[in-house]
Design a protein around this motif. Sequence first.
Motif, PDB file in Angstrom:
ATOM      1  N   ALA A 139      68.846  49.843   4.279  1.00 46.90           N
ATOM      2  CA  ALA A 139      69.571  49.509   5.500  1.00 46.90           C
ATOM      3  C   ALA A 139      70.691  48.509   5.226  1.00 46.90           C
ATOM      4  N   ARG A 140      70.425  47.522   4.385  1.00 46.25           N
ATOM      5  CA  ARG A 140      71.462  46.543   4.049  1.00 46.25           C
ATOM      6  C   ARG A 140      72.644  47.198   3.348  1.00 46.25           C
ATOM      7  N   GLY A 141      72.358  48.052   2.373  1.00 44.68           N
ATOM      8  CA  GLY A 141      73.448  48.721   1.661  1.00 44.68           C
ATOM      9  C   GLY A 141      74.278  49.613   2.575  1.00 44.68           C
ATOM     10  N   PHE A 158      71.216  46.213  12.825  1.00 46.58           N
ATOM     11  CA  PHE A 158      71.608  47.416  12.089  1.00 46.58           C
ATOM     12  C   PHE A 158      72.044  48.525  13.046  1.00 46.58           C
ATOM     13  N   PHE A 159      71.387  48.617  14.193  1.00 48.00           N
ATOM     14  CA  PHE A 159      71.776  49.651  15.150  1.00 48.00           C
ATOM     15  C   PHE A 159      73.185  49.419  15.682  1.00 48.00           C
ATOM     16  N   ILE A 160      73.528  48.175  15.992  1.00 45.29           N
ATOM     17  CA  ILE A 160      74.882  47.869  16.473  1.00 45.29           C
ATOM     18  C   ILE A 160      75.914  48.263  15.429  1.00 45.29           C
ATOM     19  N   ILE A 161      75.636  47.956  14.168  1.00 42.13           N
ATOM     20  CA  ILE A 161      76.563  48.318  13.094  1.00 42.13           C
ATOM     21  C   ILE A 161      76.679  49.830  12.971  1.00 42.13           C
ATOM     22  N   ALA A 162      75.554  50.543  13.047  1.00 37.88           N
ATOM     23  CA  ALA A 162      75.578  52.003  12.956  1.00 37.88           C
ATOM     24  C   ALA A 162      76.373  52.601  14.111  1.00 37.88           C
ATOM     25  N   ALA A 163      76.151  52.099  15.331  1.00 39.59           N
ATOM     26  CA  ALA A 163      76.859  52.636  16.489  1.00 39.59           C
ATOM     27  C   ALA A 163      78.365  52.415  16.371  1.00 39.59           C
ATOM     28  N   ALA A 164      78.770  51.230  15.903  1.00 41.23           N
ATOM     29  CA  ALA A 164      80.199  50.946  15.739  1.00 41.23           C
ATOM     30  C   ALA A 164      80.830  51.864  14.689  1.00 41.23           C
ATOM     31  N   ALA A 217      78.310  49.094   3.657  1.00 36.91           N
ATOM     32  CA  ALA A 217      79.305  50.163   3.481  1.00 36.91           C
ATOM     33  C   ALA A 217      79.929  50.559   4.808  1.00 36.91           C
ATOM     34  N   ALA A 218      79.121  50.634   5.862  1.00 38.67           N
ATOM     35  CA  ALA A 218      79.636  50.996   7.178  1.00 38.67           C
ATOM     36  C   ALA A 218      80.634  49.965   7.692  1.00 38.67           C
ATOM     37  N   ALA A 230      86.804  40.702  13.066  1.00 37.86           N
ATOM     38  CA  ALA A 230      85.803  39.691  13.419  1.00 37.86           C
ATOM     39  C   ALA A 230      84.409  40.304  13.468  1.00 37.86           C
ATOM     40  N   PHE A 231      84.304  41.502  14.019  1.00 34.89           N
ATOM     41  CA  PHE A 231      83.005  42.176  14.059  1.00 34.89           C
ATOM     42  C   PHE A 231      82.506  42.482  12.654  1.00 34.89           C
ATOM     43  N   ALA A 232      83.389  42.981  11.785  1.00 34.61           N
ATOM     44  CA  ALA A 232      82.984  43.288  10.414  1.00 34.61           C
ATOM     45  C   ALA A 232      82.549  42.028   9.680  1.00 34.61           C
ATOM     46  N   ALA A 233      83.278  40.926   9.884  1.00 33.87           N
ATOM     47  CA  ALA A 233      82.897  39.672   9.232  1.00 33.87           C
ATOM     48  C   ALA A 233      81.556  39.165   9.745  1.00 33.87           C
ATOM     49  N   TRP A 234      81.331  39.297  11.055  1.00 30.71           N
ATOM     50  CA  TRP A 234      80.046  38.886  11.629  1.00 30.71           C
ATOM     51  C   TRP A 234      78.896  39.688  11.027  1.00 30.71           C
ATOM     52  N   GLY A 235      79.060  40.998  10.936  1.00 27.88           N
ATOM     53  CA  GLY A 235      78.008  41.835  10.387  1.00 27.88           C
ATOM     54  C   GLY A 235      77.731  41.546   8.921  1.00 27.88           C
TER      55      GLY A 235
END
Length: 367
Positions: free
Chosen positions: A213-215, A271-277, A219-220, A252-257
């Motif tokens: 999930a981290r990897g 992880f779900f928020i990152i996947a949805a984005a 990448a996402a 900013a979102f990418a840096a936060w994640g």
Amino acid sequence: MEHRRSDPRQRSRAAALLASVLAVLILPATAAAHGPVDPAATSYLARVSQVPAGLDAKVVDGDQRMWLRVESGQTVVVLDYRGAPYLRFSRAGVEVNQSSAMYYLNQVPAQTPPASLGPNTAPAWSRVSGGRAYGWHDGRLHALATTALSPGTRYVGRWTVPVRVNGHATAIAGGVFYAPDPPIVWFWPIVVAVACVLAALRLRRPELDLRVARGLAAAALIAFALAGAGQQLHGRPFVSVGQVIVLALSFAFAAWGLRRIVLRRHGWFTFFIIAAAAIWEGASLITVLLDGFVLLALPAFIARVAVVTCLAAGVALLAPVFAMAERPEHRPRSRPGSRLTDAEARAKADAEAERQIDGAQAWEPSA
């Protein structure tokens, strides 16, 4: 050995996540059904090759819109499909002729112009801009896209937009070009990523699931930022303040994640928020994988890699997300001498009382 069932609330969360993902995939397609608005790619590209002196013309959105800027001191009139005045650039700004057939066709939704409108119809000018530049939809740019092409054809034909510069008839002209669709092999990384993640989940190793999930999340996020930069830095015809703001929010979102991943301050919902984005970004730019010309501020190959990574990492990340959401929460055991929480103390007291009752009933003499 007692089988622990997952919390019903966890199942409800997983169902809500699935519904959200479906909405993420459907909404971009629904918005695209109303026509090409800020397209990311196209099969036909109109290019300007002839511009009268004192004018600056650009094609926007591949072959959909024309943008024109006129130098100060000149009066320029753009003619419509019937040869009637449509736009007038002058010292007063930009005006549109409401008695032009093109005026009706460019309404949203498009209207049928009266058959009586033509070059001899008295114009009804209405000011639309106080500047010297204006953009409009012009069907002459993509009219050639409906013609049948022989195999290997790249140059489709010539287009012209008639104008009058200070009363002299001239035209803005150019050509329409065609690019074949990219190969379907671009979609294979999505299938491969999902298959590999599902295979890893079958090992039933929570620590491995977390590493996967981290990897995928990293990448996402990187692909999300890259694709967003290509989309927002693509001028229409210039980069607007709104695009800069959206780009800053994306970064900013990418840096936060990425920060949460590095510091390991994450859970299944992060992880779900990152996947949805990532899925949203990839779905909104899906035409990059379907059409030949890429309309982003990135080389075509890099743009397609970014979109494929968004979709592959985002979709594959959903599998460990759902696994984590369904997995019962395991609280760490209290160390000897450590203080118990109120809930743990009550549970321990209840268990001790039950053991005492069971012991008393066991020693009670039978009647």
